[in-house]
Design a protein around this motif. Structure first.
Motif, PDB file in Angstrom:
ATOM      1  N   VAL A  12      -7.016   4.699   0.081  1.00 16.94           N
ATOM      2  CA  VAL A  12      -5.780   5.482   0.091  1.00 16.94           C
ATOM      3  C   VAL A  12      -5.841   6.399  -1.118  1.00 16.94           C
ATOM      4  CG1 VAL A  12      -4.338   3.727   1.177  1.00 16.94           C
ATOM      5  CG2 VAL A  12      -4.530   3.783  -1.289  1.00 16.94           C
ATOM      6  N   SER A  65      -3.209   8.275  -3.955  1.00 18.63           N
ATOM      7  CA  SER A  65      -1.817   8.495  -4.333  1.00 18.63           C
ATOM      8  C   SER A  65      -1.667   9.219  -5.651  1.00 18.63           C
ATOM      9  CB  SER A  65      -1.057   7.175  -4.401  1.00 18.63           C
ATOM     10  OG  SER A  65      -1.500   6.437  -5.496  1.00 18.63           O
ATOM     11  N   VAL A 125       1.812   8.643  -0.053  1.00 17.81           N
ATOM     12  CA  VAL A 125       0.536   7.947   0.074  1.00 17.81           C
ATOM     13  C   VAL A 125      -0.067   8.287   1.416  1.00 17.81           C
ATOM     14  CG1 VAL A 125      -0.588   5.710   0.117  1.00 17.81           C
ATOM     15  CG2 VAL A 125       1.424   6.090  -1.309  1.00 17.81           C
ATOM     16  N   LYS A 126      -1.317   8.702   1.392  1.00 16.78           N
ATOM     17  CA  LYS A 126      -1.994   8.984   2.658  1.00 16.78           C
ATOM     18  C   LYS A 126      -3.077   7.951   2.857  1.00 16.78           C
ATOM     19  CE  LYS A 126      -2.239  13.529   1.827  1.00 16.78           C
ATOM     20  NZ  LYS A 126      -3.257  14.286   1.315  1.00 16.78           N
ATOM     21  N   LYS A 127      -3.085   7.320   4.014  1.00 17.24           N
ATOM     22  CA  LYS A 127      -4.178   6.409   4.277  1.00 17.24           C
ATOM     23  C   LYS A 127      -5.345   7.247   4.770  1.00 17.24           C
ATOM     24  CE  LYS A 127      -4.724   3.010   7.496  1.00 17.24           C
ATOM     25  NZ  LYS A 127      -4.178   1.903   8.275  1.00 17.24           N
ATOM     26  N   THR A 141       2.404   2.826  -2.840  1.00 14.35           N
ATOM     27  CA  THR A 141       1.099   2.677  -2.186  1.00 14.35           C
ATOM     28  C   THR A 141       1.015   1.308  -1.531  1.00 14.35           C
ATOM     29  OG1 THR A 141       0.195   3.898  -4.049  1.00 14.35           O
ATOM     30  CG2 THR A 141      -1.399   2.867  -2.565  1.00 14.35           C
ATOM     31  N   ASN A 193       2.988   0.860   1.697  1.00 19.37           N
ATOM     32  CA  ASN A 193       2.285   1.460   2.842  1.00 19.37           C
ATOM     33  C   ASN A 193       1.207   0.528   3.365  1.00 19.37           C
ATOM     34  OD1 ASN A 193       2.413   4.850   3.204  1.00 19.37           O
ATOM     35  ND2 ASN A 193       3.523   3.921   1.521  1.00 19.37           N
TER      36      ASN A 193
END
Ligand code: AMP
Length: 369
Positions: free
Chosen positions: A72, A74, A84-86, A111, A114
């Motif tokens: 991920v 962040s 947060v992007k996976k 994070t 998520n």
């Protein structure tokens, strides 16, 4: 440990040594070994930050286990970016597994939330969290953090897997950011020396935050808080409030204050224990005292000034000469020796505290500059 290091535009100072890190990882590993006896946990490392913690922890796990990774992102700079992007999903089935998420640091918990939500939707048998570092003051979520190497403050850390703009992950110990612009001054002197008046003037000139422990206690007393109730009896007799109450109050203030060029400590520290605690509190943030400026005024002049001030302010401890004399005695016995504490660090500078406000202010400015 090594000395300060520079990464990009920032300087960092040593924070946690490799020996201490290793000791805490051993402790976390033994807790996991104990809790997962007879099970086969799946350790899920969160890339990239957890790499070093993950590998050291794994070497100390002595029960059967499996590993997997999740990526991920962040952090962009030194502030958490919020979103947060996976980026990379799990390459393993986790249904019915005892999953332990392995993180380098749990900060706000955004994070982690998520990740936890994502993994729980895949029905693991159990789901726990192990992290090398935990920032309890920044944490905004309620998920329990099951295994923690170190609890730390809100400062930006780097090394041992943690990066600053993608560099520094390879450092084998932890470093803390050094705020090079902080100017921390102690304005020192007996009661009535003019510390409050002068602090107001220098805080403007140098963009500093004025922290007066006397003012803080008076605020608490006025608002009848728990701390105010505890401090009242000491203050009214002209005695010192117990060290720990003062130190905790300052600790909270330092953590709350952002966007400042530094602090003027007025009326603090007043005992050797307070001075030692202040050095430690500042060091935790990568800061230090630049100078202790000591205002020098004769005792009889101080008593005159305080009695005069008492008429306007209505302060009990300024209105009674015997209480004032007690404050002077306390100052001479407990507080004055701190000049030596700072002289030994090469930071003490004496300033004549007799004259007009402007004259004295000129002398202080010169001492600071
Ligand atoms: P001041 O306004 O600095 O003269 O402080 C007034 C009173 O507050 C003192 O006489 C103490 O009772 C209490 N106080 C303020 N600062 C401290 C400190 N650093 N340590 C202990 N007591 C303090």
């Amino acid at each position: 440990m090594e000395k300060e290091i520079t990464l990009g535009d920032k300087t960092f100072t040593p924070f946690i040594s490799k020996e201490k890190i290793d000791k805490q990882i051993s402790r976390v590993a033994s807790e996991i070994n104990r809790d997962y006896q007879g099970k086969k946990p799946l350790l899920v490392g969160i890339l990239n930050g957890s790499i070093l913690f993950f590998s050291d922890l794994l070497k100390k796990i002595d029960i059967e286990c499996e590993v997997a990774f999740l990526r991920v992102s962040s952090y962009k700079g030194t502030e958490t970016s919020g979103n947060v992007k996976k980026v990379l999903g799990l390459d393993k089935e986790i249904e019915n597994s005892d999953v332990i998420i392995v993180e380098d640091i749990v900060d706000t918990g955004i994070t982690l939330e998520n990740i936890l939500e994502d993994l729980s939707s895949n029905n693991p048998k159990s789901l726990k969290v192990a992290t090398l570092l935990f920032k309890p003051k920044a944490y905004t979520k309620n998920y329990p953090i099951d295994y923690v190497g170190f609890e730390v403050g809100n400062e930006f850390l780097v090394g041992f897997g943690l990066d600053y703009n993608e560099i520094g992950r390879n450092l084998d110990e932890l470093y803390i950011i050094k705020e090079q612009t902080m100017l921390n001054i102690i304005l020192f002197g007996p009661p009535g020396a003019g510390k409050g008046t002068q602090s107001e003037l220098i805080q403007e000139k140098f963009n500093l935050t004025h922290l007066s422990t006397g003012d803080m206690f008076r605020f608490h007393m006025k608002n009848d808080t728990e701390l105010g109730k505890k401090a009242k009896e000491y203050m009214e007799a002209g005695n010192l409030v117990p060290d720990q109450l003062v130190i905790d109050m300052i600790d909270n203030k330092l953590s709350e204050s952002h966007d400042t060029g530094g602090f003027i400590f007025d009326g603090f520290p007043r005992t050797p224990d307070q001075a030692t605690a202040l050095d430690e509190l500042l060091a935790k943030k990568g800061w230090e005292i630049a100078k202790m400026v000591s205002l020098e005024v004769e005792e009889d002049e101080l008593v005159k000034r305080l009695l005069l001030r008492g008429k306007d302010s209505g302060r009990k401890d300024d209105s009674d000469e015997s209480i004032i004399r007690n404050r002077m005695a306390v100052y001479n016995k407990e507080t004055a020796p701190l000049k030596d504490f700072y002289a030994n660090q090469g930071k003490h500078i004496g300033v004549d505290g007799i004259g007009s406000i402007e004259e004295i202010n000129g002398r202080i400015n010169e001492a600071i500059s």
